[in-house]
Design a protein around this motif. Structure first.
Motif, short mmCIF file in Angstrom:
data_model
loop_
_atom_site.label_atom_id
_atom_site.label_comp_id
_atom_site.label_asym_id
_atom_site.label_seq_id
_atom_site.Cartn_x
_atom_site.Cartn_y
_atom_site.Cartn_z
N GLU A 1 16.45 14.52 142.75
CA GLU A 1 16.36 14.37 141.30
C GLU A 1 17.37 15.25 140.57
O GLU A 1 17.81 14.94 139.46
N ARG A 2 17.76 16.38 141.19
CA ARG A 2 18.68 17.32 140.54
C ARG A 2 20.15 17.07 140.91
O ARG A 2 21.04 17.74 140.39
N ASN A 3 20.42 16.14 141.80
CA ASN A 3 21.79 15.99 142.29
C ASN A 3 22.82 15.64 141.20
O ASN A 3 23.91 16.21 141.19
N PRO A 4 22.51 14.73 140.28
CA PRO A 4 23.50 14.47 139.22
C PRO A 4 23.78 15.71 138.38
O PRO A 4 24.94 15.99 138.03
N ALA A 5 22.74 16.48 138.07
CA ALA A 5 22.93 17.70 137.27
C ALA A 5 23.80 18.71 138.02
O ALA A 5 24.67 19.35 137.42
N ALA A 6 23.60 18.82 139.33
CA ALA A 6 24.40 19.74 140.13
C ALA A 6 25.85 19.30 140.18
O ALA A 6 26.78 20.11 140.03
N ALA A 7 26.07 18.01 140.36
CA ALA A 7 27.45 17.50 140.43
C ALA A 7 28.17 17.69 139.10
O ALA A 7 29.33 18.10 139.08
N MET A 8 27.49 17.42 138.01
CA MET A 8 28.13 17.60 136.69
C MET A 8 28.40 19.07 136.40
O MET A 8 29.46 19.41 135.84
N ALA A 9 27.48 19.94 136.79
CA ALA A 9 27.69 21.38 136.59
C ALA A 9 28.88 21.87 137.41
O ALA A 9 29.68 22.69 136.95
N LEU A 10 29.00 21.36 138.62
CA LEU A 10 30.13 21.75 139.47
C LEU A 10 31.45 21.25 138.90
O LEU A 10 32.46 21.96 138.91
N LEU A 11 31.45 20.05 138.36
CA LEU A 11 32.66 19.51 137.73
C LEU A 11 33.08 20.37 136.55
O LEU A 11 34.28 20.62 136.35
N ARG A 12 32.11 20.82 135.76
CA ARG A 12 32.46 21.69 134.63
C ARG A 12 33.10 22.98 135.09
O ARG A 12 34.06 23.46 134.50
N LYS A 13 32.59 23.55 136.18
CA LYS A 13 33.16 24.79 136.70
C LYS A 13 34.56 24.57 137.27
O LYS A 13 35.43 25.42 137.15
N LEU A 14 34.76 23.42 137.91
CA LEU A 14 36.08 23.13 138.46
C LEU A 14 37.11 22.90 137.35
O LEU A 14 38.28 23.18 137.52
#
Length: 263
Positions: free
Chosen positions: A250-263
């Motif tokens: 359930e949290r995977n999209p949020a994790a991917a988007m957060a990682l993209l912001r950091k990158l």
């Protein structure tokens, strides 16, 4: 560096990820504008129609990329050298209709599949480097400890296939760079974290992604082959495909988007 999730159809994502008023038919359109890649799991279980590949191509931005899990009928067999017909059928099913949006093909093996050097090399020889002028990228996801050997890494480098980096999971971690690109699947999202991972963990993965893209292996990841500098392969910039998979899905999209912001 492309970051994404596995698939786009998952009921618990409706609300937390997808807007409540979004129709299911537009979920791919929406997801492809929040992320930069998706790993398609449906291709692992059965053949897709050419019209499906065309639809995926049309609904996503020009710079979006799909990675596909290859059919299990090619990898879940006793003799891998006999997978030729299945591999040919897969690539004839419409895969190339994704054109420039076709990323890497992930050939995932069962946890019971052990490393047999001769048979595994015979399988790698079956993977086409290109079809009809379109270059192909292959990644191999192995899940048995017998693959943690320099002989396997040397074989992967010989055929320029990426060994999938399985992270934050119980699967063997093999972070050796073996191809002109890196394919990572991180599986440690937690219900306790709003973004699946803590801010510290996301920072760590962002740093690892930068290092992998530069062609170097982070010191905190496990390798089992000869260091890249000691082989004929050179440390050079590489594309990175990173997917947030499994864990607390359930949290995977949020994790991917957060990682993209950091990158």
């Amino acid at each position: 560096m492309r970051v994404g999730i596995g698939g786009w159809t998952f009921a618990p994502w409706r609300g937390p990820f997808y807007p409540a008023d979004l129709t299911q038919s537009r979920e791919l359109e929406y997801a492809s504008r929040q992320l930069t890649s998706i790993e398609v799991n449906g291709t692992f279980y059965g053949s897709q129609k050419p019209s499906s590949y065309q639809k995926w191509y049309q609904e996503t931005p020009d710079d979006f990329v799909f990675s596909l899990k290859a059919p299990r009928y090619a990898t879940n067999r006793r003799v891998l050298a006999e997978a030729g017909e299945t591999i040919e059928r897969f690539f004839a099913s419409g895969v190339l209709l994704l054109k420039q949006k076709l990323g890497a093909i992930n050939w995932q093996f069962a946890t019971t599949k052990k490393f047999d050097p001769d048979d595994f090399e015979a399988f790698l020889k079956l993977l086409p480097a290109s079809i009809e002028g379109q270059p192909l990228r292959h990644a191999i996801e192995v899940r048995h400890e017998s693959f943690k050997t320099p002989e396997f890494i040397a074989l992967a480098r010989k055929y320029q296939v990426a060994v999938v980096l399985a992270a934050d999971s119980d699967y063997p971690q093999i972070a050796d760079i073996t191809a002109p690109f890196v394919y990572a699947r991180i599986m440690g999202t937690s219900e306790k974290e709003a973004h699946g991972y803590s801010a510290k963990a996301l920072d760590a993965w962002a740093e690892r992604a930068h290092q992998l893209a530069a062609g170097t292996t982070p010191d905190d990841l496990e390798t089992c082959g000869e260091p890249l500098a000691k082989t004929t392969a050179k440390a050079a910039a590489r594309d990175v495909y990173l997917y947030v998979i499994s864990g607390f899905k359930e949290r995977n999209p949020a994790a991917a988007m957060a990682l993209l912001r950091k990158l």
